[in-house]
Design a protein around this motif. Structure first.
Motif, PDB file in Angstrom:
ATOM      1  N   PRO A   1       0.826  -1.197   0.000  1.00  0.00           N
ATOM      2  CA  PRO A   1       0.000   0.000   0.000  1.00  0.00           C
ATOM      3  C   PRO A   1       0.869   1.260   0.000  1.00  0.00           C
ATOM      4  CG  PRO A   1       0.042  -0.961   2.182  1.00  0.00           C
ATOM      5  CD  PRO A   1       0.765  -1.917   1.276  1.00  0.00           C
ATOM      6  N   PRO A   2       0.351   2.373  -0.529  1.00  0.00           N
ATOM      7  CA  PRO A   2       1.127   3.621  -0.545  1.00  0.00           C
ATOM      8  C   PRO A   2       1.674   4.014   0.816  1.00  0.00           C
ATOM      9  CG  PRO A   2      -0.809   3.847  -1.939  1.00  0.00           C
ATOM     10  CD  PRO A   2      -0.937   2.520  -1.243  1.00  0.00           C
ATOM     11  N   ALA A   3       0.948   3.716   1.903  1.00  0.00           N
ATOM     12  CA  ALA A   3       1.401   4.123   3.241  1.00  0.00           C
ATOM     13  C   ALA A   3       2.763   3.529   3.581  1.00  0.00           C
ATOM     14  CB  ALA A   3       0.365   3.706   4.290  1.00  0.00           C
ATOM     15  N   ILE A   4       3.015   2.280   3.186  1.00  0.00           N
ATOM     16  CA  ILE A   4       4.317   1.659   3.455  1.00  0.00           C
ATOM     17  C   ILE A   4       5.399   2.282   2.572  1.00  0.00           C
ATOM     18  CG2 ILE A   4       5.647  -0.479   3.270  1.00  0.00           C
ATOM     19  CD1 ILE A   4       3.187  -2.008   4.165  1.00  0.00           C
ATOM     20  N   LEU A   5       5.094   2.468   1.293  1.00  0.00           N
ATOM     21  CA  LEU A   5       6.052   3.078   0.376  1.00  0.00           C
ATOM     22  C   LEU A   5       6.408   4.499   0.824  1.00  0.00           C
ATOM     23  CD1 LEU A   5       4.320   1.852  -2.891  1.00  0.00           C
ATOM     24  CD2 LEU A   5       6.516   1.019  -2.022  1.00  0.00           C
ATOM     25  N   GLN A   6       5.425   5.231   1.316  1.00  0.00           N
ATOM     26  CA  GLN A   6       5.669   6.593   1.783  1.00  0.00           C
ATOM     27  C   GLN A   6       6.514   6.598   3.059  1.00  0.00           C
ATOM     28  OE1 GLN A   6       1.558   7.646   1.839  1.00  0.00           O
ATOM     29  NE2 GLN A   6       1.565   8.505  -0.231  1.00  0.00           N
ATOM     30  N   GLN A   7       6.315   5.604   3.920  1.00  0.00           N
ATOM     31  CA  GLN A   7       7.179   5.469   5.099  1.00  0.00           C
ATOM     32  C   GLN A   7       8.633   5.255   4.682  1.00  0.00           C
ATOM     33  OE1 GLN A   7       6.569   3.344   8.895  1.00  0.00           O
ATOM     34  NE2 GLN A   7       4.672   2.588   7.967  1.00  0.00           N
ATOM     35  N   GLN A   8       8.835   4.379   3.713  1.00  0.00           N
ATOM     36  CA  GLN A   8      10.193   4.114   3.236  1.00  0.00           C
ATOM     37  C   GLN A   8      10.826   5.381   2.660  1.00  0.00           C
ATOM     38  OE1 GLN A   8       9.247   0.902   0.501  1.00  0.00           O
ATOM     39  NE2 GLN A   8      10.121  -0.621   1.884  1.00  0.00           N
ATOM     40  N   ALA A   9      10.064   6.100   1.840  1.00  0.00           N
ATOM     41  CA  ALA A   9      10.580   7.326   1.231  1.00  0.00           C
ATOM     42  C   ALA A   9      10.935   8.362   2.304  1.00  0.00           C
ATOM     43  CB  ALA A   9       9.549   7.894   0.256  1.00  0.00           C
ATOM     44  N   ALA A  10      10.067   8.490   3.317  1.00  0.00           N
ATOM     45  CA  ALA A  10      10.340   9.438   4.399  1.00  0.00           C
ATOM     46  C   ALA A  10      11.603   9.044   5.152  1.00  0.00           C
ATOM     47  CB  ALA A  10       9.147   9.506   5.347  1.00  0.00           C
ATOM     48  N   ALA A  11      11.797   7.730   5.357  1.00  0.00           N
ATOM     49  CA  ALA A  11      12.986   7.250   6.054  1.00  0.00           C
ATOM     50  C   ALA A  11      14.253   7.531   5.243  1.00  0.00           C
ATOM     51  CB  ALA A  11      12.868   5.759   6.342  1.00  0.00           C
ATOM     52  N   LEU A  12      14.114   7.596   3.913  1.00  0.00           N
ATOM     53  CA  LEU A  12      15.241   7.923   3.038  1.00  0.00           C
ATOM     54  C   LEU A  12      15.384   9.432   2.830  1.00  0.00           C
ATOM     55  CD1 LEU A  12      14.791   5.174   0.299  1.00  0.00           C
ATOM     56  CD2 LEU A  12      16.717   5.359   1.881  1.00  0.00           C
TER      57      LEU A  12
END
Length: 220
Positions: free
Chosen positions: A52-63
């Motif tokens: 889901p986008p929420a997980i992908l957005q978490q990863q992007a924020a962590a990067l």
């Protein structure tokens, strides 16, 4: 020959191979400017890994990077991928895109095709490296990931398992490529040295769709 540092876009599946390719590109001196992921047509999950986008957005924020999430049907996948690459190239003055493929030539051919159409160079840091060696290098360099989908040969008991020595041995015992390069399974990265904080995965249940098992995530 070592390439000069470039502004790079990362084709980001959310899984171990795209993450490790990203890590290698950064180690080579390249400057990541954005991530790109193609979602299914309703935008609910990613095309490749069912995230889901929420997980992908978490990863992007962590990067610390923006992520471009583009919904698409399979029919329009190439068109949307190329168009989004072009938009990101223009917005961030990127000159290359990074991919995590290892040794499937048709995949590389397609990536070089879409990059050429978008005015970019395709970079494949993992190309033609030994698959098993790669998996151990990922573990040694701090990549933490879990299986989020797998074929029915592996079955639902492999879903949710973290990549470690035991899982690698179990994959080999099952007669499956330990890198999953042939599509036997996909992963989600929960942490790596470039993440500022680990990803917090939501609750999930296990579901089967056609011949494949997936984690169905409890997100709005």
């Amino acid at each position: 020959m070592t390439q000069s540092p470039e502004n790079i876009i990362c084709s980001w599946s959310g899984g171990k191979d795209s993450c490790f390719a990203f890590m290698q590109a950064v180690q080579q001196g390249h400057r990541p400017v954005a991530l790109l992921n193609i979602l299914n047509e309703n935008g609910r999950i990613s095309r490749s890994h069912g995230l889901p986008p929420a997980i992908l957005q978490q990863q992007a924020a962590a990067l610390g990077l923006p992520i471009h999430l583009q919904p698409s049907t399979w029919t329009d996948y190439e068109q949307h991928f190329t168009a989004t690459l072009t938009t990101i190239r223009e917005q961030y003055q990127a000159t290359a895109a990074v991919f995590g493929d290892i040794d499937l030539q048709p995949h590389r051919d397609w990536e070089e095709k879409v990059c050429a159409a978008a005015g970019l160079r395709a970079v494949l840091p993992l190309w033609q490296l030994d698959r098993k060696m790669l998996v151990y290098r990922m573990l040694e360099q701090g990549v933490k990931c879990r299986i989020v989908s797998c074929n029915e040969h592996l079955g639902e008991n492999f879903l949710g398992r973290q990549l470690d020595d035991v899982l690698i041995a179990d994959l080999e015992a099952a007669g499956v490529d330990v890198c999953g390069e042939n599509g036997e399974f996909h992963t989600v990265v929960t942490d790596c040295p470039l993440f500022s904080i680990p990803v917090n995965l939501p609750a999930y249940r296990k579901v089967k769709h056609e011949q494949y098992w997936f984690l169905d995530w409890d997100v709005k």
